[in-house]
Write an enzyme that holds these catalytic residues in place. Structure first.
Site, short mmCIF file in Angstrom:
data_model
loop_
_atom_site.label_atom_id
_atom_site.label_comp_id
_atom_site.label_asym_id
_atom_site.label_seq_id
_atom_site.Cartn_x
_atom_site.Cartn_y
_atom_site.Cartn_z
N HIS A 115 32.10 12.02 19.16
CA HIS A 115 33.52 11.17 19.08
C HIS A 115 33.34 10.47 17.48
O HIS A 115 33.71 9.17 17.38
CB HIS A 115 33.60 10.15 20.11
CG HIS A 115 33.75 10.87 21.50
ND1 HIS A 115 34.23 12.08 21.67
CD2 HIS A 115 33.21 10.74 22.64
CE1 HIS A 115 34.20 12.41 22.71
NE2 HIS A 115 33.73 11.40 23.62
N HIS B 50 40.85 8.85 24.65
CA HIS B 50 39.87 9.08 25.78
C HIS B 50 40.34 8.24 26.86
O HIS B 50 39.46 7.44 27.46
CB HIS B 50 38.69 8.57 25.26
CG HIS B 50 37.33 9.12 25.58
ND1 HIS B 50 37.24 9.19 27.08
CD2 HIS B 50 36.18 9.79 25.30
CE1 HIS B 50 36.02 9.82 27.53
NE2 HIS B 50 35.62 10.36 26.17
N GLU C 272 41.07 15.13 27.77
CA GLU C 272 41.18 15.14 26.47
C GLU C 272 41.70 16.30 25.64
O GLU C 272 40.78 17.34 25.70
CB GLU C 272 39.65 14.65 25.88
CG GLU C 272 39.05 13.66 26.51
CD GLU C 272 37.59 13.34 26.49
OE1 GLU C 272 37.08 13.37 25.48
OE2 GLU C 272 37.13 13.69 27.59
#
Ligand code: BGC
Length: 350
Positions: free
Chosen positions: A106, A178, A315
């Site tokens: 991420h 997210h 996602e």
């Protein structure tokens, strides 16, 4: 339609974050903070017309700082994992910062979820435009990258997320959000009884550290066959028997979405409240993550800390570790070209 703004708290460095609330004609609303571009709440009716907040989130910006699982945040430059943070672009080796075991996750040590984004309310469109800048070398990514994310909220209870980015050098980009949804309401408990559908004939199996092996595996006969409406708890009950579910402690897989272009790709239905979440996107993949690591160290809006499996994430993305797999859809953004993707989360009742 209306947009309101109020203070959302002060960051450790003294900067202040704001909270923007977009309300539609039916009174349903979405709140977003410019810290991390975090989606803070989504208040939509159930089948009896009773409003409820279907998104996990916190009451102030300070509560987000421990970052338990990137709650509601914008993710970049690369969402999901890059194997050991290593890749080769244009013949040059790149070593991204690793922040999740041996891997890059991420965006690295300080991703877009920690940036204070510049915000512009677009009243006529009931939208919020957020901009951030990621300098050349940040987390070891090449290129100066300018990112724009526009959240819009219409009278059909559709939350649009329009991602755009441009770089002055070739680089890698895979932006996502997210959001942790619990369509029975944040704090309503585990999502086992909710019914999921994902239009995907295949998924990308991983090793035990959640790095794709490179295989694109048919979902037939596996717990990843969610092409027909499936109770989440039925798959999750097999977590210990299934080596793929076991690695993530529940669903934490990328699905290879059928079709191309902007299309409906997934939905979640709750028999309890009648709420339906439908996901539309132009992306090739979606990560279904059932909040397996939610650990209860962030106080939620409901007053309690959120626990394991009390929400799910869908996602939208290219496939994880795409930069290291020539058979996956890519994540390279060429200098001067525009990265441009649209995802919509639609809320309705049944
Ligand atoms: C990943 C999980 C990770 C979670 C929180 C998800 O997108 O797939 O493996 O634990 O994010 O960081």
């Amino acid at each position: 339609m209306a947009i309101s703004v109020k203070a959302f708290g002060t960051l450790p460095d003294g900067r202040t974050a704001d909270l923007y609330t977009l309300t539609n004609a039916g009174g349903a609303s979405v709140s977003i903070t410019n810290y991390g571009g975090i989606l803070v709440s989504i208040v939509v009716p159930d089948r009896d017309g009773k409003p409820g907040d279907v998104l996990l989130g916190c009451k102030t910006v300070t509560d987000y700082l421990p970052n338990d699982g990137y709650l509601g945040a914008l993710i970049g430059r690369i969402g999901n994992r890059v194997n050991r943070g290593h890749c080769v672009l244009n013949g040059r080796e790149i070593q991204l910062n690793c922040n999740s075991g041996a891997h890059h996750l991420h965006g690295g040590n300080s991703g877009f979820n920690e940036k204070l984004w510049e915000a512009e309310a677009l009243d006529a469109e009931n939208a919020l435009k957020l901009r951030c800048f990621s300098p050349d070398g940040e987390e070891n990514y090449p290129g100066n990258l300018s990112v724009t994310v526009t959240y819009s909220w219409n009278d059909q209870n559709e939350l649009g997320i329009h991602y755009q980015a441009v770089s002055d050098q070739d680089t890698m980009v895979n932006l996502t959000n997210h959001a942790y949804f619990n369509i029975d309401g944040e704090g309503a408990g585990v999502i086992d009884d909710q019914i999921i559908t994902i239009r995907a004939d295949a998924f990308t199996p991983t090793d035990e550290t959640l790095i794709p092996t490179g295989e694109i595996r048919d979902v037939s006969g596996t717990v990843f066959d969610l092409r027909k409406p499936t109770r989440l708890g039925d798959g999750l009950a097999k977590t210990q028997q299934d080596d793929q579910l076991r690695a993530g402690g529940g669903y934490d897989q990328n699905f290879c979405l059928n079709g191309e272009g902007y299309r409906e790709v997934a939905s979640v239905y709750s028999p309890a409240t009648g709420r339906v979440l439908t996901v539309l996107t132009d992306q090739p993949g979606i990560q279904l993550y059932t909040g397996n690591s939610l650990g209860g160290n962030m106080p939620g809006k409901c007053g309690n800390c959120y626990g394991k499996r009390e929400a799910l994430c869908l996602e939208t993305q290219t496939y994880p570790d795409a930069i290291n797999h020539a058979n996956f859809p890519g994540c390279v953004l060429r200098a001067g070209e525009t990265y441009d993707h649209l995802t919509t989360y639609r809320f309705s009742v049944q």
